[in-house]
Write a protein that holds these residues in place. Structure first.
Motif, short mmCIF file in Angstrom:
data_model
loop_
_atom_site.label_atom_id
_atom_site.label_comp_id
_atom_site.label_asym_id
_atom_site.label_seq_id
_atom_site.Cartn_x
_atom_site.Cartn_y
_atom_site.Cartn_z
N SER A 1 -0.19 15.45 7.07
CA SER A 1 -1.40 14.92 5.77
C SER A 1 -2.04 13.27 6.35
CB SER A 1 -0.48 14.65 4.71
OG SER A 1 -1.57 14.39 3.91
N VAL A 2 -3.05 14.15 6.16
CA VAL A 2 -3.97 12.02 6.31
C VAL A 2 -3.43 10.96 5.26
CG1 VAL A 2 -5.58 13.28 7.80
CG2 VAL A 2 -5.92 13.60 4.91
N ASP A 3 -3.09 11.26 3.81
CA ASP A 3 -2.35 11.03 3.02
C ASP A 3 -1.13 10.20 3.20
OD1 ASP A 3 -5.42 11.62 1.79
OD2 ASP A 3 -3.69 13.06 0.85
N HIS A 4 -0.99 10.49 4.38
CA HIS A 4 0.95 10.36 4.21
C HIS A 4 1.39 9.91 5.34
CE1 HIS A 4 0.95 12.74 0.21
NE2 HIS A 4 1.21 11.52 0.27
N THR A 5 1.03 8.41 5.76
CA THR A 5 1.33 8.64 7.33
C THR A 5 3.11 7.50 7.57
OG1 THR A 5 -0.62 6.89 7.66
CG2 THR A 5 -0.85 8.63 7.66
N ASP A 6 3.53 6.71 5.91
CA ASP A 6 4.70 6.14 6.21
C ASP A 6 5.82 6.61 6.21
OD1 ASP A 6 2.69 3.82 6.24
OD2 ASP A 6 2.72 3.68 3.65
N GLU B 1 -8.99 21.67 4.82
CA GLU B 1 -8.81 21.07 5.01
C GLU B 1 -8.85 19.64 5.80
OE1 GLU B 1 -5.17 20.37 3.77
OE2 GLU B 1 -5.16 22.00 1.54
N THR B 2 -9.04 18.51 6.19
CA THR B 2 -8.47 18.00 6.91
C THR B 2 -7.30 17.34 6.92
OG1 THR B 2 -10.71 16.95 6.91
CG2 THR B 2 -9.63 15.51 8.40
N GLN C 1 -7.50 13.62 13.57
CA GLN C 1 -7.80 14.21 12.55
C GLN C 1 -8.49 15.92 12.73
OE1 GLN C 1 -10.01 12.16 9.36
NE2 GLN C 1 -8.91 10.95 8.92
#
Lengths: 87, 999
Positions: B926-931, B967-968, B981
């Motif tokens: 997911s682009v939002d969860h990269t940690d 979605e990206t 991306q």
């Protein structure tokens, strides 16, 4: 190395054959229930002693054979054509 | 030089030159590397594994734990070879191992100082405690592994060849010493087919190394006479330099013959080694016995050697390993060494015997020779650097230490029969308290042990037992004795009883306290104190002891240490040795090379490559070959010499979609199915229905496994009422054929269907693109117009020049396409005709890359999506599963987990920037969860570039599938440091309505 007495080719080394699974398990009918198929696909005994296995004479006559093999001693007690065992 | 005139069987008229650690020395034909080194006074030959202590030649046979060297150089470099088994040849090059910067001065010998910090299980202990799972531990591990390494192998390809042979015989005799020779003579007398093997260059066993008379002649003459008799019988095969390493099922013995290892380079196209599979009706194991060392302080110093090995160097090689010797023994046998050394002119300072008394003819002969015999004594420490200069001797009950100046200590802790092969059959060795050794267990196979392998330690015992067992084996194999067989005449030996000394007492404490290390396993640097430590830490089973201390885990597999190790363990546990038992014996008996295992099955011989009938045409134009299954397929065809693979496949794609392309599709599996039940069978093995498929039509088919996952896909063409040809993917051609055979033979033998693989019988060529019809029409005599030959039609055809074939209107590229199959021999002719017909349309041959690229553009699934974990639903093919019929996999295909929304399903991906490629195998997050920890949502299965859309495209298996359309997501490939991306799209990038197929 095992040797199997192929009903078509005679006594041959096991490296001409490919193991093909547990021959004590009968294939259910295609229309059988999910549970029957589940048991046939996933439920396996791992016997210590006499066992029955499918082997494919892939490097020979290409016939499937049913082998009676002792998993403990590796003795081979029989080798028949799979088509014969179904009759 | 320490050669002694009048001793040895070496050929002094044939001097050989060799180098060890860069220094040149001389030896003679008949030497081993070990004997030649000793003859040149080289007593320091290696450093030990853990403490880097100086080590010398220890034995004269396969059991050698110390003298491991790297043999040869360059591509033929072979590490960890036993110098005692390497036959000397002119120009031999060897290097010592495990030392840096040099053998004499080794930096890591400092490990000895820190030995108290390197206890048994040290390596395992670093797993625990404060450093576990830390970066520091990672560093420790690296250092430990490097410091404790053995020799290093070459990285170059082995230039030599290896052969393999299978033979049958009535009686196999393993070991060519007195027992084996007697057994072979007796067995072959009956007419049985006998094979006699021995691991050394010469037959004779101990008869090469000890002084005996047999039938009134020197033992060597008796050996020569026996061999001549055996060689004269055409039912006998003699194999020297052949080690039996394993005893397998069906009485098969695995052996490796070192055919040309005794030469610098194999000659006359001979293999370096030959692997023998010997199937014997009956086996005689005359494998002899291995002398065991004694355990006392600093017993690993160069100059400390097995007593039997000393006699071997003297009597076989004419080498005197020392001028002043002390003998340390717990039995009679080593007294021979005292006599032989004296005869060779050496001074024997004393025989130290741990037994209370030693009264026999042999011990008396030693006393009569004026040699001091100290019974009830033990050597407790040794001195000298780096080689032996002095030993300390003390009564076993304690007391005054006497010092003896010496440069050789010959020791003997008794002989242990080589029960390895019989144990491998599952016959557990049995402890014999009288002989203090393990004897072979009750046979489980048609085998018997003879001679010293069975605990008969006199020459008479070996010769008589050998004959009896040989004859017994021949009889068991169905032969009978014809003549009379006389046991050779030898002196009868009577030994004083043995009394084992498993561990000598410690010497009185030195100035700084502490005791010297008493090594049990010399190769692995396992001392008696390590076994004590393991015992204190609670290791009770010998199997655990072995793994914890590494006792017996070296390349010698503890041939000179296992027995003592478990005897010490038994003493610590206060139990008899038979209660403690042995560790399991497994093949190989001695190390065997990977080359010998592989035999001739290397490269092409391992995996023969299949070539299409048009191979030569491709080969003249191909950029690169790709293996596909067992086939070679062209990857791309560069238009100019410098054109890159990427440029080439994009050009091939563009040209095919723009005009017409041609592709060799011979490799797809083709199976011919004929018979009245063919349709029924096809309906059972495919998930979709075929009942309404008319003659002359093709249909796409999907096969499931029994568990409901997708197995394979392909086409089913109905050529006649009861005649079908199905295709499989290239990779699945063999397993699908095997499965069809299984079903027809084992599951539904009542079905009247014949299945024949015809993959190799036909050359198959695809012609695709808007101009495909015009090209094909010029070549075949069939009307291929859309009306006469619509999409998914099939028919027999002839080419204009009369080649019979089959034409199919099927398409993998998504373009208007035809596939023609002709008998293989006509493949090139038809290919040429199609190329000629296509010239005016600028026809382009396309390779596997463009083929794959076009299928990605069309969203067709292939091997990378059919990975055994995908269901029909995952691939967007769920609607194909027939509701009207039963088929393989149906029962389990609709289980709850097989169709859930959260499954990874087929989607398309395009880069948001329109430029970056999306490498295969990339993980999608997911682009939002990269940690970290980052949840992986799926992966890229295939990627390419669409010239038509002018954008990189990819197929992926993504959690949720098309529900994410638009979605990206982030496509990441950490190994390539890529994070791109990408937008989720449908999997079909080109002609989504399929118009081109039908035009």
């Amino acid at each position: 190395m095992f040797q199997f007495k192929c009903p078509h080719c005679g006594l041959r080394d096991a490296n001409e054959f490919t193991y093909g699974g547990d021959a004590t398990i009968a294939w259910p009918d295609l229309g059988a229930s999910e549970q029957e198929w589940f048991d046939a696909v996933y439920q396996r005994e791992n016997p210590r002693g006499p066992h029955r296995e499918y082997w494919h004479h892939a490097g020979g006559c290409r016939q499937w054979v049913v082998v009676d093999r002792d998993t403990l001693t590796h003795e081979i007690h029989g080798c028949r054509a799979a088509s014969e065992t179904q009759k | 030089m320490s050669r002694i005139d009048g001793f040895g069987r070496i050929d002094r008229s044939k001097p050989l030159s060799f180098t060890f650690d860069g220094k040149t020395y001389q030896g003679f034909e008949g030497d081993t590397l070990a004997s030649a080194l000793l003859a040149n006074g080289v007593s320091l030959v290696g450093r030990s594994f853990k403490y880097h202590r100086p080590r010398g030649v220890f034995s004269a046979g396969p059991e050698e734990p110390n003298a491991l060297v790297a043999l040869r150089s360059g591509a033929r470099r072979e590490p960890n070879t036993r110098a005692t088994m390497v036959e000397l040849y002119d120009g031999l090059v060897a290097e010592s191992q495990n030392r840096w910067p040099s053998l004499a001065f080794d930096v890591q010998a400092v490990n000895q100082v820190f030995a108290r910090f390197l206890p048994a299980g040290f390596y395992y202990k670093t797993f625990m405690g404060p450093f576990a799972n830390t970066r520091l531990w990672m560093m420790f591990e690296h250092v430990i592994r490097r410091a404790a390494g053995m020799g290093s192998a070459t990285y170059e390809t082995d230039p030599d060849t290896y052969a393999r042979r299978s033979v049958h015989c009535d009686v196999l005799v393993v070991g060519g010493g007195p027992s084996g020779l007697s057994a072979a003579l007796a067995a072959s007398e009956t007419g049985a087919r006998v094979i006699l093997i021995d691991e050394h260059a010469e037959f004779g066993g101990r008869l090469r190394q000890d002084r005996y008379d047999i039938d009134g002649m020197p033992a060597a003459d008796w050996v020569a006479k026996s061999l001549a008799t055996l060689a004269s019988r055409d039912t006998v095969r003699l194999l020297s330099r052949t080690s039996a390493f394993g005893y397998y099922d069906n009485n098969m013995i695995g052996c490796v013959e070192r055919v040309t290892d005794h030469l610098a380079v194999p000659v006359d196209h001979k293999p370096r080694q030959r692997w023998w599979q010997i199937r014997a009706a009956q086996v005689v194991l005359a494998t002899g016995a291995l002398e065991q060392p004694l355990v006392f302080g600093n017993n690993d110093r160069p100059g400390v050697m097995l007593a039997g090995a000393v006699r071997a160097y003297l009597n076989q090689f004419g080498v005197l390993p020392g001028k002043r010797a002390v003998i340390f023994t717990s039995g009679d046998d080593a007294y021979r060494t005292a006599l032989d050394l004296t005869a060779a002119g050496a001074q024997v300072m004393a025989v130290v015997d741990s037994r209370d008394t030693a009264q026999s003819a042999l011990t008396q002969a030693v006393r009569d020779a004026g040699i001091e015999v100290l019974t009830g004594h033990a050597v407790v420490d040794t001195h000298g650097s780096p080689t032996l200069q002095r030993v300390d001797v003390m009564p076993l009950t304690g007391g005054t230490v006497r010092e003896f100046t010496c440069d050789l200590l010959a020791m003997s802790g008794g002989w242990q029969p080589s029960v390895h092969l019989s144990s491998q059959t599952g016959a557990k060795p049995v402890w014999n308290a009288e002989l203090s050794c393990f004897l072979p267990g009750v046979p489980k196979r048609p085998e018997r042990s003879a001679g010293s392998a069975a605990g008969h330690f006199t020459l008479y015992g070996c010769l008589s037992e050998g004959s009896v067992r040989g004859l017994e084996a021949a009889k068991a194999a169905g032969f009978s004795a014809t003549g009379t067989f006389a046991i050779p005449q030898v002196d009868i030996e009577r030994f004083a009883p043995t009394a084992p000394l498993w561990e000598a007492p410690d010497p009185p404490p030195g100035l700084f306290g502490g005791h010297p290390k008493k090594f049990v396993d010399h190769q692995d640097d396992v001392a008696a104190s390590d076994i004590q430590l393991a015992h204190r830490e609670g290791y009770i089973s010998v199997e655990h002891l072995k793994r914890y201390t590494t006792l017996g885990m070296g390349t010698d597999q503890g041939k000179t240490s296992n027995l003592t190790g478990l005897a010490i363990m038994a003493a610590l546990r206060g139990e008899p040795i038979e209660k403690v038992g042995t560790t399991t014996f497994r093949p190989p008996y001695t190390p065997i090379s990977i080359g010998a295992m592989g035999g001739s099955e290397r490269g092409q011989q391992y995996k023969p490559r299949r070539r299409s009938p048009m191979h030569d045409w491709h080969d003249a134009r191909v950029g690169e070959w790709v293996p596909a299954g067992l086939w070679d397929r062209p990857r791309h065809y560069p238009a100019t010499p410098g054109e890159s693979m990427r440029d080439a496949y994009i050009r091939e794609t563009r040209q095919t979609r723009g005009s017409v392309g041609i592709c060799d599709v011979t490799t797809l599996g083709k199976i011919d199915l004929q018979g009245p039940d063919a349709l029924d069978f096809i309906n059972r093995i495919y998930a979709n229905g075929f009942s309404n498929l008319p003659v002359g039509k093709v249909r796409y088919g999907l096969m499931l496994r029994e568990d409901g996952m997708v197995l394979d896909d392909g086409t089913v063409a109905r050529l006649g009422e009861t005649h079908y040809v199905i295709t499989t993917t290239t990779a699945n051609a063999v397993p699908v054929m095997a499965k069809i055979e299984f079903l027809l033979q084992a599951v539904w033998p009542e079905l009247k269907v014949k299945a024949t693989s015809v993959t190799e019988q036909y050359a198959a060529i695809a012609v695709a693109g808007p101009k495909a019809r015009e090209v094909m029409q010029r070549v075949v005599d069939l009307d291929v117009s859309n009306a006469a030959f619509p999409f998914m039609a099939c028919a027999p055809c002839r080419t204009k020049d009369g080649v019979p074939g089959r034409l199919f209107r099927i398409s993998f590229s998504g373009e208007l396409a035809y596939e023609i199959a002709v008998p293989s021999d006509y493949g090139q002719q038809v290919w040429d005709a199609l190329m000629a017909a296509g010239r005016e349309f600028d026809i382009v041959p396309y390779g596997l890359e463009a083929l794959g690229n076009m299928r990605i553009e069309k969203g067709h699934v292939a091997g990378s999506e059919l990975d055994g974990r995908t269901t029909a639903d995952d691939l967007g093919l769920g609607k194909m599963l027939s509701k009207k019929k039963d088929f393989i996999g149906k029962a389990l295909a609709f289980r709850p987990g097989m169709t859930g929304e959260t499954r990874k399903k087929l989607v398309g991906l395009v880069p948001v920037d329109g430029r970056s490629s999306l490498p295969n195998g990339s993980q999608i997050v997911s682009v939002d969860h990269t940690d970290p920890p980052v949840k992986m949502l799926g992966h890229v299965t295939a990627n390419g570039f669409s010239p038509e859309r002018n954008i990189p495209v990819a197929l992926a298996l993504l959690e949720g599938g098309l529900a994410r359309e638009g979605e990206t997501v982030l496509v990441t490939h950490p190994l390539k440091n890529i994070a791109v991306q990408a937008r989720v799209t449908g999997p079909v990038f080109v002609d989504p309505e399929g118009k081109r197929l039908h035009d």
